[in-house]
Design a protein around this motif. Structure first.
Motif, mmCIF file in Angstrom:
data_model
loop_
_atom_site.group_PDB
_atom_site.id
_atom_site.type_symbol
_atom_site.label_atom_id
_atom_site.label_comp_id
_atom_site.label_asym_id
_atom_site.label_seq_id
_atom_site.Cartn_x
_atom_site.Cartn_y
_atom_site.Cartn_z
ATOM 1 N N PHE A 146 8.095 0.981 9.705
ATOM 2 C CA PHE A 146 8.763 1.842 8.717
ATOM 3 C C PHE A 146 8.143 3.226 8.724
ATOM 4 O O PHE A 146 7.061 3.444 9.307
ATOM 5 N N THR A 147 8.850 4.142 8.105
ATOM 6 C CA THR A 147 8.256 5.445 7.786
ATOM 7 C C THR A 147 8.529 5.732 6.323
ATOM 8 O O THR A 147 9.583 5.382 5.788
ATOM 9 N N LEU A 148 7.550 6.348 5.678
ATOM 10 C CA LEU A 148 7.746 6.857 4.321
ATOM 11 C C LEU A 148 7.382 8.332 4.405
ATOM 12 O O LEU A 148 6.206 8.678 4.544
ATOM 13 N N GLY A 149 8.405 9.183 4.374
ATOM 14 C CA GLY A 149 8.149 10.593 4.657
ATOM 15 C C GLY A 149 7.548 10.707 6.047
ATOM 16 O O GLY A 149 8.122 10.220 7.019
ATOM 17 N N GLU A 150 6.354 11.270 6.134
ATOM 18 C CA GLU A 150 5.718 11.443 7.448
ATOM 19 C C GLU A 150 4.728 10.338 7.774
ATOM 20 O O GLU A 150 3.996 10.429 8.767
ATOM 21 N N ALA A 178 1.645 5.929 -2.668
ATOM 22 C CA ALA A 178 3.097 6.087 -2.513
ATOM 23 C C ALA A 178 3.679 4.931 -1.713
ATOM 24 O O ALA A 178 4.765 4.410 -2.030
ATOM 25 N N VAL A 179 2.976 4.505 -0.674
ATOM 26 C CA VAL A 179 3.440 3.373 0.134
ATOM 27 C C VAL A 179 3.472 2.101 -0.717
ATOM 28 O O VAL A 179 4.414 1.306 -0.652
ATOM 29 N N LEU A 180 2.459 1.919 -1.546
ATOM 30 C CA LEU A 180 2.420 0.753 -2.424
ATOM 31 C C LEU A 180 3.632 0.742 -3.358
ATOM 32 O O LEU A 180 4.303 -0.285 -3.526
ATOM 33 N N THR A 181 3.923 1.893 -3.942
ATOM 34 C CA THR A 181 5.086 1.988 -4.833
ATOM 35 C C THR A 181 6.368 1.632 -4.092
ATOM 36 O O THR A 181 7.206 0.869 -4.603
ATOM 37 N N ALA A 182 6.526 2.159 -2.893
ATOM 38 C CA ALA A 182 7.761 1.910 -2.134
ATOM 39 C C ALA A 182 7.869 0.443 -1.707
ATOM 40 O O ALA A 182 8.949 -0.157 -1.770
ATOM 41 N N LEU A 183 6.756 -0.145 -1.283
ATOM 42 C CA LEU A 183 6.802 -1.540 -0.815
ATOM 43 C C LEU A 183 7.144 -2.498 -1.950
ATOM 44 O O LEU A 183 7.812 -3.515 -1.737
ATOM 45 N N ARG A 184 6.701 -2.155 -3.143
ATOM 46 C CA ARG A 184 6.965 -3.056 -4.278
ATOM 47 C C ARG A 184 8.447 -3.084 -4.664
ATOM 48 O O ARG A 184 8.866 -3.949 -5.445
ATOM 49 N N GLU A 185 9.227 -2.152 -4.114
ATOM 50 C CA GLU A 185 10.684 -2.176 -4.338
ATOM 51 C C GLU A 185 11.360 -3.254 -3.505
ATOM 52 O O GLU A 185 12.507 -3.608 -3.749
ATOM 53 N N ASP A 200 12.424 -6.801 -1.893
ATOM 54 C CA ASP A 200 12.570 -8.155 -2.432
ATOM 55 C C ASP A 200 11.431 -9.069 -1.988
ATOM 56 O O ASP A 200 10.943 -9.882 -2.779
ATOM 57 N N ALA A 201 10.975 -8.935 -0.729
ATOM 58 C CA ALA A 201 9.951 -9.849 -0.200
ATOM 59 C C ALA A 201 8.532 -9.467 -0.640
ATOM 60 O O ALA A 201 7.562 -10.111 -0.243
ATOM 61 N N VAL A 202 8.404 -8.393 -1.437
ATOM 62 C CA VAL A 202 7.097 -7.997 -1.949
ATOM 63 C C VAL A 202 7.105 -8.109 -3.485
ATOM 64 O O VAL A 202 6.396 -8.932 -4.064
ATOM 65 N N GLY A 203 7.909 -7.282 -4.113
ATOM 66 C CA GLY A 203 7.999 -7.339 -5.564
ATOM 67 C C GLY A 203 6.801 -6.716 -6.253
ATOM 68 O O GLY A 203 5.941 -6.106 -5.609
ATOM 69 N N ASP A 204 6.727 -6.877 -7.548
ATOM 70 C CA ASP A 204 5.710 -6.159 -8.322
ATOM 71 C C ASP A 204 4.516 -7.050 -8.683
ATOM 72 O O ASP A 204 3.921 -6.920 -9.739
ATOM 73 N N GLY A 205 4.168 -7.940 -7.783
ATOM 74 C CA GLY A 205 3.006 -8.804 -8.012
ATOM 75 C C GLY A 205 1.710 -8.089 -7.694
ATOM 76 O O GLY A 205 1.680 -6.871 -7.492
#
Lengths: 244, 244
Positions: B17-21, B124-131, B133-138
């Motif tokens: 994946f990429t998140l921004g740069e 920022a990556v943590l915030t995006a990954l928690r969106e 379904d296979a990660v969630g806000d755990g």
């Protein structure tokens, strides 16, 4: 070796025995038959073969690991008579500690006094236990903290049938020569805030072990506060090194 | 967050994946659905998000532990451009080491330079990954050795969503303030014969951590020689502290 009682609970058989004047206890998985690794478990100073910490670990090693586990009363401990010479060594230890002297030297004197008797006793017990069907002539391990480490280091150094050991809660004082002869895998436990063993002395004993496969686990807390997960670590450590 | 590829092998899905740069990779158990603990994995200096040691541990954490595991290229590493400022800091580090100076100070300068960018990137990556379904806000964990520890200590100190960390192979230089803000359980790995990090410096970083639940595992061998059983220890450590 004479067995004097058998009780069974929670999937573990517990047998009391005597070998000459040595009182001991053997834990095995219920109705165990056939050879299995044997773990010798040394208790701490002032404790005995069925001290709560010893028995709880032994039962878990037997129930979860399938091991045979044996403990004996160290000389001058538990059911065993205390001699005048022991009281003299103990008085020196107590006086030194009360005077705020470095306890390491006094502890080493006590442990050396006990080890002269304890090491040959453990070796005789090991020989006798290996005659049992539920033990056999497989690999043996040793577990001992504090005084159990002070007697365990010379035992493991002297006894080639012991293939792995969990030691700790003691400094290097008086043990560097024996430690340099310990070449089997060792899991060494150190309490980071040990109120009896200075941190540097514990690290020095770990450093003195010759084992290529030694590993140190250090945790916060005092001498008596080894955290619960270390029992599982010890179980896996023995399983890894005593298999087959 | 944009996913650019999905491959699957040995029961593990791997997504680039990429998140921004920021280029990254996410490993999950095959066809994972629903929330699960997430482990952020920081690579060492000069390495990248798919360095062999990173990928092997990540795949094992996903396959055996059921975790989601993410790695990103640190600033100036892997696929990312290197700036003139980075080359200058790197030149200072190399010159200092060549001159036989204490590397700790130079390493700390490099890590502080990188952390200013890496910490907000990880968050920022943590915030995006928690969106997903296979990660969630755990709960989330962090794993990082050496430079991964140098960037990880300030990250764990700053990020309340990280509930446990495996750190190590680094000294206290420049990190004591951040370490004093780390209160979550930490498994700290130290190599007893580390050829790059003096033993006392590593012990000092462990000591500086404020975590009541910190534990130190020290093993013989050099910087690159963490023994294999420590991967299982880390897996059990995360399972214990990130459950639920």
């Amino acid at each position: 070796m004479r067995f004097t009682s058998l009780t069974s609970s929670d999937g573990v058989d517990e047998r009391l025995f005597t070998l000459g004047e040595i009182p001991g206890v053997l834990w095995t998985p219920r109705d165990a038959a056939g050879p299995r690794p044997l773990i010798l478990m040394g208790h701490g100073g002032g404790q005995h073969k069925k001290a709560p910490g010893v028995e709880a670990r032994a039962r878990r090693f037997a129930a979860e690991g399938g091991f045979a586990v044996a403990a004996i009363d160290a000389p001058h401990h538990g059911e065993r008579p205390k001699t005048e010479e022991f009281f003299q060594v103990m008085a020196g230890l107590r006086a030194g500690m009360a005077a705020g002297e470095d306890a390491g030297g006094h502890l080493a004197t006590m442990h050396a006094f006990l080890a002269r008797q304890a090491v040959p006793e453990w070796r005789a017990v090991l020989t006798a236990l290996r005659e049992l069907d539920a033990v056999g002539d497989g690999p043996a391990g040793y577990w001992g903290m504090s005084m159990g480490c002070g007697l365990g280091v010379p035992l493991v150094a002297a006894e080639p049938r012991i293939g792995a050991a969990v030691l700790g809660l003691l400094g290097a004082h008086g043990l560097t020569e024996s430690a340099a002869e310990v070449a089997v895998p060792v899991l060494f436990l150190l309490q980071w805030d040990d109120d009896r063993v200075p941190r540097d002395h514990g690290l020095a004993l770990f450093d003195a072990l010759a084992s290529p496969g030694r590993t140190l686990h250090a945790n916060p807390g005092g001498h008596e506060e080894i955290p619960e997960p270390e029992t599982g670590s010890a179980l896996r450590f023995f399983a890894r090194h005593l298999a087959g």
